[in-house]
Structures are given as C-alpha cells and as structure tokens.
Write a protein that holds these residues in place. Structure first.
Motif, PDB file in Angstrom:
ATOM      1  N   SER A 181       0.875  -1.227   0.027  1.00 20.58           N
ATOM      2  CA  SER A 181      -0.134  -0.065  -0.070  1.00 20.58           C
ATOM      3  C   SER A 181       1.019   1.371  -0.146  1.00 20.58           C
ATOM      4  O   SER A 181       2.037   1.203   0.394  1.00 20.58           O
ATOM      5  N   ALA A 182       0.246   2.326  -0.239  1.00 19.84           N
ATOM      6  CA  ALA A 182       0.963   3.431  -0.268  1.00 19.84           C
ATOM      7  C   ALA A 182       1.403   3.973   1.258  1.00 19.84           C
ATOM      8  O   ALA A 182       2.523   4.646   1.322  1.00 19.84           O
ATOM      9  N   GLU A 183       0.495   3.522   1.902  1.00 21.53           N
ATOM     10  CA  GLU A 183       0.950   3.839   3.306  1.00 21.53           C
ATOM     11  C   GLU A 183       2.051   2.855   3.790  1.00 21.53           C
ATOM     12  O   GLU A 183       2.757   3.704   4.781  1.00 21.53           O
ATOM     13  N   GLU A 184       2.150   1.781   3.412  1.00 16.64           N
ATOM     14  CA  GLU A 184       3.453   0.978   3.822  1.00 16.64           C
ATOM     15  C   GLU A 184       4.549   1.776   3.367  1.00 16.64           C
ATOM     16  O   GLU A 184       5.697   1.826   4.016  1.00 16.64           O
ATOM     17  N   ALA A 185       4.684   2.257   2.050  1.00 16.62           N
ATOM     18  CA  ALA A 185       5.867   3.081   1.321  1.00 16.62           C
ATOM     19  C   ALA A 185       6.012   4.201   1.901  1.00 16.62           C
ATOM     20  O   ALA A 185       7.039   4.491   2.215  1.00 16.62           O
ATOM     21  N   TRP A 186       4.812   4.988   2.422  1.00 14.97           N
ATOM     22  CA  TRP A 186       5.292   6.313   3.077  1.00 14.97           C
ATOM     23  C   TRP A 186       5.949   5.995   4.427  1.00 14.97           C
ATOM     24  O   TRP A 186       7.027   6.659   4.801  1.00 14.97           O
ATOM     25  N   PHE A 187       5.246   4.826   5.238  1.00 18.19           N
ATOM     26  CA  PHE A 187       6.230   4.646   6.381  1.00 18.19           C
ATOM     27  C   PHE A 187       7.601   4.291   6.409  1.00 18.19           C
ATOM     28  O   PHE A 187       8.603   4.639   7.040  1.00 18.19           O
ATOM     29  N   TRP A 188       7.641   3.580   5.280  1.00 18.83           N
ATOM     30  CA  TRP A 188       9.054   3.051   4.843  1.00 18.83           C
ATOM     31  C   TRP A 188      10.169   4.254   4.695  1.00 18.83           C
ATOM     32  O   TRP A 188      11.140   4.352   4.897  1.00 18.83           O
ATOM     33  N   PHE A 189       9.545   5.127   3.872  1.00 18.81           N
ATOM     34  CA  PHE A 189      10.230   6.408   3.542  1.00 18.81           C
ATOM     35  C   PHE A 189      10.409   7.253   4.797  1.00 18.81           C
ATOM     36  O   PHE A 189      11.526   7.766   4.823  1.00 18.81           O
ATOM     37  N   GLN A 190       9.627   7.367   5.647  1.00 20.04           N
ATOM     38  CA  GLN A 190       9.855   7.969   6.837  1.00 20.04           C
ATOM     39  C   GLN A 190      10.957   7.410   7.805  1.00 20.04           C
ATOM     40  O   GLN A 190      11.629   8.084   8.381  1.00 20.04           O
ATOM     41  N   ARG A 191      10.745   6.081   7.838  1.00 20.20           N
ATOM     42  CA  ARG A 191      11.951   5.406   8.666  1.00 20.20           C
ATOM     43  C   ARG A 191      13.347   5.619   8.266  1.00 20.20           C
ATOM     44  O   ARG A 191      14.183   6.125   8.831  1.00 20.20           O
ATOM     45  N   ALA A 192      13.204   5.761   6.754  1.00 14.71           N
ATOM     46  CA  ALA A 192      14.386   6.087   6.112  1.00 14.71           C
ATOM     47  C   ALA A 192      14.856   7.439   6.182  1.00 14.71           C
ATOM     48  O   ALA A 192      16.016   7.530   6.534  1.00 14.71           O
ATOM     49  N   ARG A 193      13.920   8.315   6.316  1.00 10.80           N
ATOM     50  CA  ARG A 193      14.255   9.774   6.540  1.00 10.80           C
ATOM     51  C   ARG A 193      14.552   9.914   8.093  1.00 10.80           C
ATOM     52  O   ARG A 193      15.729  10.810   8.203  1.00 10.80           O
ATOM     53  N   LEU A 194      14.102   9.230   8.905  1.00 10.86           N
ATOM     54  CA  LEU A 194      14.644   9.516  10.601  1.00 10.86           C
ATOM     55  C   LEU A 194      15.912   8.765  10.512  1.00 10.86           C
ATOM     56  O   LEU A 194      16.662   9.388  11.206  1.00 10.86           O
ATOM     57  N   ASN A 195      16.346   7.812  10.058  1.00 14.47           N
ATOM     58  CA  ASN A 195      17.497   7.174   9.927  1.00 14.47           C
ATOM     59  C   ASN A 195      18.664   8.323   9.404  1.00 14.47           C
ATOM     60  O   ASN A 195      19.708   8.338   9.832  1.00 14.47           O
ATOM     61  N   ARG A 196      18.266   8.729   8.396  1.00 13.56           N
ATOM     62  CA  ARG A 196      19.371   9.646   7.565  1.00 13.56           C
ATOM     63  C   ARG A 196      19.485  10.810   8.607  1.00 13.56           C
ATOM     64  O   ARG A 196      20.753  11.299   8.949  1.00 13.56           O
ATOM     65  N   ALA A 197      18.301  11.428   9.163  1.00 11.62           N
ATOM     66  CA  ALA A 197      18.623  12.475  10.074  1.00 11.62           C
ATOM     67  C   ALA A 197      19.436  12.135  11.208  1.00 11.62           C
ATOM     68  O   ALA A 197      20.186  13.115  11.857  1.00 11.62           O
ATOM     69  N   GLU A 198      19.465  10.981  11.795  1.00  9.04           N
ATOM     70  CA  GLU A 198      20.307  10.481  12.847  1.00  9.04           C
ATOM     71  C   GLU A 198      21.662   9.984  12.296  1.00  9.04           C
ATOM     72  O   GLU A 198      22.613   9.669  13.380  1.00  9.04           O
TER      73      GLU A 198
END
Length: 124
Positions: A24-41
């Motif tokens: 789903s788009a929701e699953e893709a969105w949360f995957w993107f958000q986790r990647a974004r948070l990991n990058r920020a850290e």
C-alpha cells in the motif's frame, strides 16, 4: 598517443535481489519516513541483507509527493498530516475526536498517492 577513454556512467542497480513492491501507499510512506529519520540520525542507508528489497529509493517516494503537491493534487493540509503522522510512524486514529479530521486527510492523501506509486511499480 592513445586516445583517452571516457568514463561511462552506468546506473547502479538498487539491489541484486528480487524486489517486492509495497502492499500500500501507507506502507511505502512509513518506509520512506523510517529512512528519513535514520538519515537525520546520521545512519548510512546500507541495505540490510535480511530486509525485503524494495523497487525504489526513498527519494522516489518524496519525488512523487512533490509532483502531486506541485500539481495541487496534494494540498498543504495533506502534506502536514502526512508529515506529522509519518514522523510518529503511526496513522491517525479516526476513533479519537482530535485525530478524526487528520484521518480523513490521511486517507485522501494516500489515495491520491497510490496511483503514481503503482504506475512506477512501487506499490502493488
């Protein structure tokens, strides 16, 4: 004198393994958000050999969102809800009075995001 060789640019494959699109788009969105948070850290985005290989890069998802926002398909209010709940890594709960409006916008935004992601093979 021998002629200089020009370096050819060959795109690197995302993965040598078979990829699996998101459900789903929701699953893709949360995957993107986790990647974004990991990058920020400061984490490096090396592929986890045990993780499912995905058919895209996190930036592909943000580009799709930007295109929809530029075309006014996604409005500022959609983007705020996607960002707010994406950072929390949890969708809004329509049963809670304070999140009811967010839940409606969340569903609308993901519905509008699904087709572009499906077209690119990111979502099944």
């Amino acid at each position: 004198m021998p002629a200089e060789r020009r370096a050819r640019h060959v795109p690197r494959p995302l993965s040598q393994r078979a990829t699996r699109p998101f459900d789903s788009a929701e699953e893709a969105w949360f995957w993107f958000q986790r990647a974004r948070l990991n990058r920020a850290e400061g984490a490096r985005l090396a592929a986890d050999p045990l993780a499912t290989a995905r058919p895209c890069d996190p930036d592909d998802i943000v580009r799709a969102v930007r295109r929809l926002a530029h075309a006014n398909v996604l409005e500022r209010r959609h983007l705020r809800v996607l960002d707010r709940h994406g950072r929390r890594l949890t969708p809004p709960d329509a049963r809670l009075p304070e999140e009811k409006a967010d839940a409606a916008l969340w569903d609308e935004a993901l519905d509008r995001l699904t087709m572009p992601l499906r077209t690119k093979g990111i979502v099944a």
